[in-house]
Design a protein around this motif. Sequence first.
Motif, PDB file in Angstrom:
ATOM      1  N   GLU A  62      48.966  93.119 -39.271  1.00  0.00           N
ATOM      2  CA  GLU A  62      49.686  94.362 -39.595  1.00  0.00           C
ATOM      3  C   GLU A  62      50.284  94.199 -40.979  1.00  0.00           C
ATOM      4  OE1 GLU A  62      50.720  98.097 -38.587  1.00  0.00           O
ATOM      5  OE2 GLU A  62      50.119  96.783 -36.941  1.00  0.00           O
ATOM      6  N   GLU A  63      50.292  95.284 -41.765  1.00  0.00           N
ATOM      7  CA  GLU A  63      50.910  95.228 -43.092  1.00  0.00           C
ATOM      8  C   GLU A  63      52.385  94.853 -42.981  1.00  0.00           C
ATOM      9  OE1 GLU A  63      49.720  95.787 -46.223  1.00  0.00           O
ATOM     10  OE2 GLU A  63      47.672  95.865 -45.391  1.00  0.00           O
ATOM     11  N   GLY A  64      52.838  93.998 -43.887  1.00  0.00           N
ATOM     12  CA  GLY A  64      54.255  93.715 -43.967  1.00  0.00           C
ATOM     13  C   GLY A  64      54.762  92.655 -43.011  1.00  0.00           C
ATOM     14  N   ILE A  65      53.865  92.051 -42.230  1.00  0.00           N
ATOM     15  CA  ILE A  65      54.298  90.960 -41.354  1.00  0.00           C
ATOM     16  C   ILE A  65      53.698  89.666 -41.885  1.00  0.00           C
ATOM     17  CG2 ILE A  65      54.190  89.993 -39.043  1.00  0.00           C
ATOM     18  CD1 ILE A  65      54.202  92.792 -37.966  1.00  0.00           C
ATOM     19  N   ALA A  66      54.562  88.674 -42.091  1.00  0.00           N
ATOM     20  CA  ALA A  66      54.080  87.440 -42.714  1.00  0.00           C
ATOM     21  C   ALA A  66      53.876  86.322 -41.700  1.00  0.00           C
ATOM     22  CB  ALA A  66      55.064  86.989 -43.788  1.00  0.00           C
ATOM     23  N   LEU A  67      54.657  86.356 -40.625  1.00  0.00           N
ATOM     24  CA  LEU A  67      54.643  85.203 -39.727  1.00  0.00           C
ATOM     25  C   LEU A  67      54.135  85.601 -38.343  1.00  0.00           C
ATOM     26  CD1 LEU A  67      55.409  82.246 -39.851  1.00  0.00           C
ATOM     27  CD2 LEU A  67      57.656  82.841 -38.965  1.00  0.00           C
ATOM     28  N   TYR A  68      53.070  84.935 -37.913  1.00  0.00           N
ATOM     29  CA  TYR A  68      52.510  85.211 -36.595  1.00  0.00           C
ATOM     30  C   TYR A  68      52.591  83.948 -35.746  1.00  0.00           C
ATOM     31  CZ  TYR A  68      50.350  89.164 -38.960  1.00  0.00           C
ATOM     32  OH  TYR A  68      50.135  90.297 -39.677  1.00  0.00           O
ATOM     33  N   SER A  69      52.642  84.127 -34.410  1.00  0.00           N
ATOM     34  CA  SER A  69      52.528  82.962 -33.535  1.00  0.00           C
ATOM     35  C   SER A  69      51.083  82.484 -33.549  1.00  0.00           C
ATOM     36  CB  SER A  69      52.951  83.322 -32.117  1.00  0.00           C
ATOM     37  OG  SER A  69      54.354  83.439 -32.067  1.00  0.00           O
ATOM     38  N   ASN A  70      50.894  81.250 -33.099  1.00  0.00           N
ATOM     39  CA  ASN A  70      49.579  80.621 -33.157  1.00  0.00           C
ATOM     40  C   ASN A  70      48.610  81.280 -32.167  1.00  0.00           C
ATOM     41  OD1 ASN A  70      47.439  78.842 -33.152  1.00  0.00           O
ATOM     42  ND2 ASN A  70      48.778  77.080 -33.510  1.00  0.00           N
ATOM     43  N   PRO A  71      47.478  81.845 -32.629  1.00  0.00           N
ATOM     44  CA  PRO A  71      46.588  82.550 -31.696  1.00  0.00           C
ATOM     45  C   PRO A  71      45.691  81.607 -30.895  1.00  0.00           C
ATOM     46  CG  PRO A  71      45.723  82.708 -33.912  1.00  0.00           C
ATOM     47  CD  PRO A  71      47.024  81.970 -34.016  1.00  0.00           C
ATOM     48  N   LEU A  72      45.560  80.362 -31.327  1.00  0.00           N
ATOM     49  CA  LEU A  72      44.571  79.482 -30.697  1.00  0.00           C
ATOM     50  C   LEU A  72      44.871  79.175 -29.235  1.00  0.00           C
ATOM     51  CD1 LEU A  72      41.955  78.278 -31.526  1.00  0.00           C
ATOM     52  CD2 LEU A  72      43.136  76.222 -32.266  1.00  0.00           C
ATOM     53  N   PRO A  73      46.127  78.805 -28.867  1.00  0.00           N
ATOM     54  CA  PRO A  73      46.409  78.584 -27.437  1.00  0.00           C
ATOM     55  C   PRO A  73      46.150  79.833 -26.610  1.00  0.00           C
ATOM     56  CG  PRO A  73      48.246  77.824 -28.766  1.00  0.00           C
ATOM     57  CD  PRO A  73      47.310  78.507 -29.689  1.00  0.00           C
ATOM     58  N   HIS A  74      46.405  81.014 -27.171  1.00  0.00           N
ATOM     59  CA  HIS A  74      46.184  82.252 -26.421  1.00  0.00           C
ATOM     60  C   HIS A  74      44.720  82.367 -26.017  1.00  0.00           C
ATOM     61  CE1 HIS A  74      49.799  84.184 -28.766  1.00  0.00           C
ATOM     62  NE2 HIS A  74      50.077  83.008 -28.254  1.00  0.00           N
ATOM     63  N   VAL A  75      43.820  82.069 -26.987  1.00  0.00           N
ATOM     64  CA  VAL A  75      42.385  82.166 -26.710  1.00  0.00           C
ATOM     65  C   VAL A  75      41.985  81.185 -25.614  1.00  0.00           C
ATOM     66  CG1 VAL A  75      40.118  81.878 -27.699  1.00  0.00           C
ATOM     67  CG2 VAL A  75      41.914  82.906 -29.051  1.00  0.00           C
ATOM     68  N   LEU A  76      42.464  79.934 -25.756  1.00  0.00           N
ATOM     69  CA  LEU A  76      42.095  78.907 -24.766  1.00  0.00           C
ATOM     70  C   LEU A  76      42.572  79.311 -23.380  1.00  0.00           C
ATOM     71  CD1 LEU A  76      42.937  75.673 -26.770  1.00  0.00           C
ATOM     72  CD2 LEU A  76      40.748  76.821 -26.554  1.00  0.00           C
ATOM     73  N   ILE A  77      43.790  79.853 -23.292  1.00  0.00           N
ATOM     74  CA  ILE A  77      44.359  80.160 -21.990  1.00  0.00           C
ATOM     75  C   ILE A  77      43.714  81.402 -21.378  1.00  0.00           C
ATOM     76  CG2 ILE A  77      46.503  80.755 -20.803  1.00  0.00           C
ATOM     77  CD1 ILE A  77      46.028  77.800 -21.701  1.00  0.00           C
ATOM     78  N   LEU A  78      43.294  82.353 -22.244  1.00  0.00           N
ATOM     79  CA  LEU A  78      42.553  83.504 -21.711  1.00  0.00           C
ATOM     80  C   LEU A  78      41.319  83.012 -20.953  1.00  0.00           C
ATOM     81  CD1 LEU A  78      42.437  86.276 -24.432  1.00  0.00           C
ATOM     82  CD2 LEU A  78      43.422  86.388 -22.173  1.00  0.00           C
ATOM     83  N   THR A  79      40.578  82.088 -21.579  1.00  0.00           N
ATOM     84  CA  THR A  79      39.402  81.524 -20.914  1.00  0.00           C
ATOM     85  C   THR A  79      39.815  80.817 -19.629  1.00  0.00           C
ATOM     86  OG1 THR A  79      38.515  81.165 -23.109  1.00  0.00           O
ATOM     87  CG2 THR A  79      37.382  80.094 -21.313  1.00  0.00           C
ATOM     88  N   ALA A  80      40.912  80.041 -19.705  1.00  0.00           N
ATOM     89  CA  ALA A  80      41.323  79.239 -18.552  1.00  0.00           C
ATOM     90  C   ALA A  80      41.735  80.117 -17.373  1.00  0.00           C
ATOM     91  CB  ALA A  80      42.466  78.313 -18.947  1.00  0.00           C
TER      92      ALA A  80
END
Lengths: 117, 184
Positions: A62-80
């Motif tokens: 999104e425009e104007g947002i600089a800091l995001y949480s780490n997406p990688l664990p989210h992907v792994l856990i979706l699969t899990a």
Amino acid sequence: MELVGLLNYWIVIVLMMTGFYIVISHGNLVKKIVGLNVFQVSVFLLYITMGKVHGGTAPILEEGIALYSNPLPHVLILTAIVVGVATTALGLALVVRISDAYGTIEDDEIDAMENND
Amino acid sequence: MIILALMGFMAVIGIAMARIRDLFAVVILGGIFSLLGAAVYVILDAVDVGFTEAAVGAGISTVLLLGTLALTTSEEKVTPESRSLVSIVAVIVTGAVLVYGTLDMPRYGDPTAPINHHVAPRYLEKSGDEVGLPNVVTSVLASYRGYDTLGETFVIFTAAVGVLAILGRSRRQPKRKRMKARKG
């Protein structure tokens, strides 16, 4: 030593151990699978907790947002999660089969029947 | 704070699940446990995981468990005291080892933690241009780690085949045989 930052992990460990206790202390097969599910959710929580960044937002660009949480664990856990449901279904199918064959789903009663045969 | 409160609820529900012997109540409490977990995921910025957990963990799992209860029995026998004592010792030892293991871990929410310094920044910076989706989780799931997702579908397929093989046509035949054996 700043131990407050570890409090979340410790609560997750308490949840994990609750699930572990349900699995090993009960002879009922359905309850064992419920315990496995509890353990599973706790492990997912551990991963998601590690991916959180202070001040970050959900990883949706999104425009104007600089800091995001780490997406990688989210992907792994979706699969899990999905794989977890697949294993739960398989385990429950086995429970139904065992119940058909032995007339009980308590593991000590099944053991006793096996020893008598 | 909200996270700690929700996780506290989860712990209480978990302990209740360990103590209650009516399996119907246990399964429903399990659904609530999953739903609270989904709420915690959303607070921890994992919105996709929250959706999936609410739909799949709290929904489908609960339905599967209730179906199993309908086909089997919904009352649990009392477990012997000695067994739960041994389990409590095992659980406390394991928990203590795990807590010891967390002492080395990066603190909660630390942006300098190693987990945030490998491929994750690259996904966040480049996936907008390379894949063109605003949701980074979707980009990683379907594009960068597409093979993971393909493997996941194989797992689900295998599980479905397994369930059909276990519960399929043969399920009713042995029952009839047993009835005959009992009569004879």
